[in-house]
Scaffold this motif. Structure first.
Motif, mmCIF file in Angstrom:
data_model
loop_
_atom_site.group_PDB
_atom_site.id
_atom_site.type_symbol
_atom_site.label_atom_id
_atom_site.label_comp_id
_atom_site.label_asym_id
_atom_site.label_seq_id
_atom_site.Cartn_x
_atom_site.Cartn_y
_atom_site.Cartn_z
ATOM 1 N N THR A 28 0.837 -1.185 0.000
ATOM 2 C CA THR A 28 0.000 0.000 0.000
ATOM 3 C C THR A 28 0.880 1.246 0.000
ATOM 4 O O THR A 28 1.808 1.360 0.812
ATOM 5 N N GLU A 30 0.332 5.351 0.061
ATOM 6 C CA GLU A 30 -0.649 6.418 0.229
ATOM 7 C C GLU A 30 0.034 7.774 0.231
ATOM 8 O O GLU A 30 0.957 8.013 1.016
ATOM 9 N N ARG A 48 -2.081 -1.213 -3.711
ATOM 10 C CA ARG A 48 -2.955 -0.043 -3.665
ATOM 11 C C ARG A 48 -2.100 1.218 -3.666
ATOM 12 O O ARG A 48 -1.236 1.391 -2.801
ATOM 13 N N ILE A 50 -2.766 5.181 -3.514
ATOM 14 C CA ILE A 50 -3.840 6.129 -3.208
ATOM 15 C C ILE A 50 -3.269 7.550 -3.199
ATOM 16 O O ILE A 50 -2.334 7.851 -2.445
ATOM 17 N N SER A 67 -4.254 -4.428 -9.180
ATOM 18 C CA SER A 67 -3.828 -3.305 -8.348
ATOM 19 C C SER A 67 -4.804 -2.142 -8.476
ATOM 20 O O SER A 67 -5.621 -2.102 -9.398
ATOM 21 N N ALA A 68 -4.720 -1.202 -7.549
ATOM 22 C CA ALA A 68 -5.586 -0.021 -7.565
ATOM 23 C C ALA A 68 -4.721 1.232 -7.591
ATOM 24 O O ALA A 68 -3.781 1.367 -6.804
ATOM 25 N N THR A 70 -5.899 4.878 -7.341
ATOM 26 C CA THR A 70 -7.051 5.763 -7.187
ATOM 27 C C THR A 70 -6.601 7.198 -6.939
ATOM 28 O O THR A 70 -5.764 7.461 -6.078
ATOM 29 N N CYS A 87 -7.460 -3.771 -13.019
ATOM 30 C CA CYS A 87 -7.042 -2.752 -12.060
ATOM 31 C C CYS A 87 -8.140 -1.711 -11.832
ATOM 32 O O CYS A 87 -8.985 -1.478 -12.687
#
Length: 202
Positions: A28, A30, A48, A50, A67-68, A70, A87
């Motif tokens: 992750t 972020e 992820r 973000i 995967s993300a 965003t 994704c």
């Protein structure tokens, strides 16, 4: 070759980092910055990202599965022959990114900015593009069957030879598009006729 597994990074600075030819598994990131980083041929699986910034990053030949990304920024990034498989890309901005040869397989590309991207001859079946900005995209001969194109911005798009059958076209002004050579299903044809004021019935 490096490998990160199940790691979490917050507001980390990866600017100009050498991250090519590595693998990220279930990590992750972020609010991290990857500006100008070298990420060629890297793989991400189930990660992820973000609110991350990939401005000017080199992501060519990278492969991302499940995967993300965003609300990420890919301004001016190089994504030549990159691949995104299933994704989640919701809200990401690809302004002035180099996307030639990119492959999209499934996934959610809602609310993305993909203006002027060449997606010709792509298999885009079932992808969710809800409210994405595809203005000026080349979608010629692309397979969009079953895709969700709800309220997508399609002005100035090249659509000749595209297959729109079973795609959701709610909220699109069909009569404003050049639909020459486009494959449509009966329901879409009825919508188009009605948009021109025709009364369709048995």
């Amino acid at each position: 070759m490096y490998q990160y597994l199940n790691e979490t990074f917050q507001k980390h600075n990866f600017d100009q980092a050498s991250l090519q030819d590595g693998e990220l598994n279930n990590c992750t990131f972020e609010q991290c910055s990857f500006k100008g980083s070298s990420m060629e041929e890297m793989n991400s699986i189930g990660c992820r990202f973000i609110d991350c910034d990939f401005t000017g990053a080199m992501l060519n030949a990278s492969h991302h599965k499940g995967s993300a990304f965003t609300n990420c920024k890919f301004t001016g990034a190089n994504l030549f022959v990159s691949k995104f498989e299933d994704c989640k890309m919701v809200g990401s901005d690809f302004s002035n990114a180099y996307l030639d040869g990119i492959t999209l397989i499934g996934g959610d590309w809602s609310y993305t900015n993909l203006r002027h991207t060449n997606l010709s001859k792509q298999d885009l079946r079932g992808i969710r593009f809800t409210e994405a900005d595809l203005m000026g995209c080349n979608l010629q001969k692309s397979d969009l069957r079953g895709a969700d194109l709800s309220r997508v911005q399609l002005s100035q798009c090249k659509l000749k030879g595209a297959d729109l059958r079973d795609a959701i076209v709610e909220g699109i002004d069909l009569k404003s598009l050049d639909l020459q050579g486009v494959l449509m299903d009966i329901d879409q044809a009825v919508l188009l006729a009605r948009s021109f004021g025709a009364k369709v019935g048995n």
